[in-house]
Design an enzyme around this catalytic site. Structure first.
Site, mmCIF file in Angstrom:
data_model
loop_
_atom_site.group_PDB
_atom_site.id
_atom_site.type_symbol
_atom_site.label_atom_id
_atom_site.label_comp_id
_atom_site.label_asym_id
_atom_site.label_seq_id
_atom_site.Cartn_x
_atom_site.Cartn_y
_atom_site.Cartn_z
ATOM 1 N N GLY A 55 0.794 -1.213 0.000
ATOM 2 C CA GLY A 55 0.000 0.000 0.000
ATOM 3 C C GLY A 55 0.829 1.267 0.000
ATOM 4 N N ARG A 72 6.956 -0.010 -3.234
ATOM 5 C CA ARG A 72 7.419 -1.223 -3.900
ATOM 6 C C ARG A 72 8.679 -1.734 -3.222
ATOM 7 N NH1 ARG A 72 6.323 2.206 -8.292
ATOM 8 N NH2 ARG A 72 4.461 1.623 -9.458
ATOM 9 N N ASP A 116 -1.050 -5.296 10.874
ATOM 10 C CA ASP A 116 -1.211 -5.625 9.459
ATOM 11 C C ASP A 116 -0.608 -7.002 9.173
ATOM 12 O OD1 ASP A 116 -2.089 -5.206 6.887
ATOM 13 O OD2 ASP A 116 -0.257 -4.181 6.252
#
EC number: 2.7.11.1
Length: 744
Positions: free
Chosen positions: A359, A362, A470
């Site tokens: 999100g 990269r 997460d």
């Protein structure tokens, strides 16, 4: 006639002595005072300072010498004050019958008068000739001043001569006019004052040039000097003379008040300078390049509720300087790389080097000059979340060290570029292997156990304790031997002590977010446990947490899997078809039970990650696993399942036993994990009853929803009271395997 000649010779000698200091001043700086000698005895007049129109009577002598107390001033002249100084003396003329020393501003009486000390009238003249022209003619100057003021020459004393500070071609001459008696009477003093003020004292212009009267002072004269100086009042009502600029009083002492003011001003000035230097140094440090970032230790910014607000639009527009100031207190123990180094390592961030994309950025594969393989995470979202995630991840990873957590090697802060450099985990992520490849049963168990160890370390053994927030399959990276490493700490938050939640904006990935967090924004360590349960279901089923390609009603993994955990047929339907024939059904059922409890709707029914680790260690014997950072006394205290003997400890409310009823036709030893909603210490004080003792082998692993406590010093509370081979009848514990294929 002879006596007259002797008297004249003595007068000439005295004048020569009086002019000697002026001649001697040619050899020394003119601002130095004349050297004075001291006598052993001195007699003083007690002058009467009250003005009197009548002439002053002859002075009366005191049989014993006494000093006149210093007179206090009341006036000002050129913003300077004078004091009588006992260490500054005026030498009286030598005579055959009088030797004494007078304290300024007093001076000795002229030759021929009774010995004593009197107030002189101080006159300062500014002559329009150079000093060197004055020194040879001081005697003539005394004569002319005496003639112009109707005084005797012995009453005129040249005290000093120096070059004018504003015009070196002019000379400032200080003159003392000494009364023959105790003082000048008012008429005489006023007459002398008026003659000087109106320049009625004639001086030879050929020798002395023109002159100006710059100062006159004497008790009893008008309060204004010729140049406007104001005199003060002496005790008794008379104005007291203020200092003229003479050699005799240039070395006046400085008052205590003046010294205190100077000292205080200097101290304040030093403080201001130190503060200014500190501010300059601080700003220079902030403005340095990223290479200046050094290791430090500070509380996590995530602990502050308003951490997100620290990155305002103005801060974001200031580039790396703003970020460096925000990270000044971050805990950094990592290397700093330059952007050119990373561009060279990743072929200028070539698309061929991309390992994945999240999100916020990269991940590129990079090769450093020394041959080290690294993973470079380039943050691409240019908003406040980018810098917030960057700081959070650097803070967390620089302080967390565990074999099941990815290692942060370095960072890069240059302009608008933010990069995190990790160790390269070559074998991809769990997500890529599950959904794009294959994983055997042992690899899946190893992944489940290692990931649980990593989360348990974050929740229970790290300092501060951390909520990942997460946790998902794509954030669990795999080494070549399938050792998992938890990564991506951009959304991590510091856990609070106790059972209190953290209120925060909901962040995470759909399908992995715990229901209580999604609905209320209340974040707990048990929220990570829910996410782990979803990953465990992924390992069991091979399905994604949210898959819109599935039939209607089966898109959400947890919703679809929950009813299938109730019986054997459901488990067989739930398990990944790719695992057919490669796993032990009992082990799979136990893992399914753990997953079921981890994704329980009720937070209090979910286990802690430390308890999940213990349960999985009984299912999967990781022979190659060495004791990592998470190992504590509780790990070493758990015996191998093959050595279990005796009866199980009582278990009235087991979180394991809260799983739905499973029906399948094969007896199986199972694990009983005892759940307690109270503190750990209460576990050992719970009453034992025969009816509460289950007749199945296993291990009691207490669970608790109370406050977090350090796990290192926790006493062993695993009690073994049975054999793994025993499968007794039903007991009073609910939802236990009865041996007849039912969960009671």
């Amino acid at each position: 006639m002879r006596n007259f000649a002797m008297l004249l010779l003595l007068i000439l000698l005295l004048h020569s002595l009086a002019s000697f200091p002026i001649c001697f001043a040619r050899l020394f700086p003119m601002s130095l005072p004349f050297t004075r000698s001291k006598a052993h005895q001195m007699h003083f007049f007690h002058p009467y300072l009250n003005p009197s129109v009548a002439p002053t009577p002859s002075p009366a002598f005191s049989p014993n010498p006494s000093r006149i107390p210093p007179l206090r001033h009341k006036g000002h002249h050129r913003h300077r004050r004078w004091h009588l100084r006992r260490n500054a003396t005026a030498v009286s003329p030598s005579s055959h019958d009088c030797q004494q020393t007078c304290v300024e501003p007093l001076t000795s009486t002229p030759f021929g008068s009774p010995c004593g000390c009197v107030f002189p009238m101080k006159v300062q003249l500014l002559l329009s000739v150079a000093p060197f022209s004055i020194f040879p003619v001081t005697n003539e100057l005394e004569i002319e001043v005496a003639a112009g003021t109707y005084l005797e020459q012995s009453q005129v004393k040249i005290m000093g001569a120096s070059a004018d500070s504003e015009n070196q071609g002019k000379t400032v001459v200080d003159i003392n006019l000494v009364p023959l008696g105790e003082k000048f009477d008012n008429t005489t003093a006023t007459l002398i004052y008026q003659r000087f003020r109106h320049k009625k004292v004639p001086l030879n212009e050929t020798v002395f040039g023109d002159y100006e009267v710059t100062h006159i002072s004497y008790p009893g004269i008008p309060s204004s000097s010729p140049n406007g100086d104001v005199t003060g009042d002496a005790p008794g009502g008379l104005p007291i003379p203020i200092n003229a600029t003479t050699f005799a009083n240039k070395s006046q002492g400085i008052g205590f008040r003046t010294i205190a003011i100077i000292a205080l001003s200097g101290f304040v000035l030093i403080l201001v300078l130190v503060g200014a230097i500190s501010i300059i140094v601080k700003w220079k440090k902030i403005g340095k390049s990223s290479n200046a970032v050094g290791p430090a230790l500070a509380p996590s910014i995530n602990k502050r509720p308003g951490a997100g607000s620290m990155f305002s639009s103005s801060a974001r527009s200031s580039g790396s300087d703003s970020l460096m100031s925000s990270m000044a207190t971050c805990a950094l123990s990592v290397k700093t790389f330059t952007l050119s180094e990373l561009e060279k390592a990743t072929d200028r961030f070539s698309a061929k080097r991309v390992l994945g994309e999240g999100g916020f950025g990269r991940v590129y594969q990079g090769s450093m000059e020394d041959g080290t393989e690294v993973a470079v995470k380039l943050l691409t979202r240019d908003n406040q979340n980018r810098d917030r995630e960057f700081i959070a991840e650097v803070e967390m990873l620089s302080r967390l060290h565990h074999r099941n957590l990815v290692k942060l090697i370095g960072i890069c802060i240059e302009g608008r570029t933010r990069c995190l450099i990790y160790e390269l985990v070559h074998n991809g992520s769990v997500e890529s292997h599950l959904h794009e490849g294959t994983l055997d049963w042992d690899a899946r168990l190893k992944i489940a156990l290692g990931a649980a160890r990593g989360l348990a370390y974050l929740h229970e053994d790290s300092n501060p304790r951390v909520i990942h927030r997460d946790f998902k399959a794509s954030n669990v990276l795999l080494e070549d031997d399938f050792t998992p490493k938890v990564s991506d700490f951009g959304l991590a938050r510091e856990a609070t002590e106790g059972s209190q939640h953290i209120s925060t904006r909901v962040m995470g990935t759909f399908g992995y977010v715990a229901p209580e967090y999604a609905m209320t924004g209340h974040l707990l360590v048990k929220s990570d446990v829910y996410s782990y349960g979803v990953v465990l279901l992924e390992l069991l089923t091979g399905r994604r947490p949210v898959d819109m390609s599935q039939p209607s009603g089966e898109e959400n993994l947890v919703t679809w899997a929950r009813p299938l955990l109730a019986n054997r047929e459901g488990l067989e339907q739930l398990v990944d078809p790719a695992l057919a024939g490669t796993y032990n059904f009992d082990d799979m059922a136990k893992v399914a039970a753990i997953a079921s409890m981890c994704v329980h709707q009720e937070v209090s029914h979910r286990p802690f990650m430390g308890e999940v680790v213990q349960a999985l260690k009984l299912i999967y014997n990781d022979a190659d696993e060495t004791c990592g950072d998470y190992c504590s006394q509780k790990d070493s205290s758990v015996p191998d399942s093959a050595d279990f003997k005796g009866d199980l400890a009582p278990s009235d409310s087991s979180w394991w036993n809260l799983t739905p009823r499973l029906r399948y036709g094969q007896a199986s030893s199972f694990i009983t994990m005892d759940y307690s909603s109270g503190p750990l210490e209460d576990m050992e004080n719970r009453p034992h009853s025969a009816s509460s003792i289950p007749r199945v082998g296993g291990l009691i692993l207490p669970n608790r929803s109370g406050p977090l406590r350090p796990m290192r010093s926790r006493r062993n509370f695993f009690r073994l009271r049975g054999s793994m081979s025993e499968h007794g009848g039903p007991s009073s514990s609910r939802h236990l395997w009865s041996g007849n294929g039912d969960w009671l």
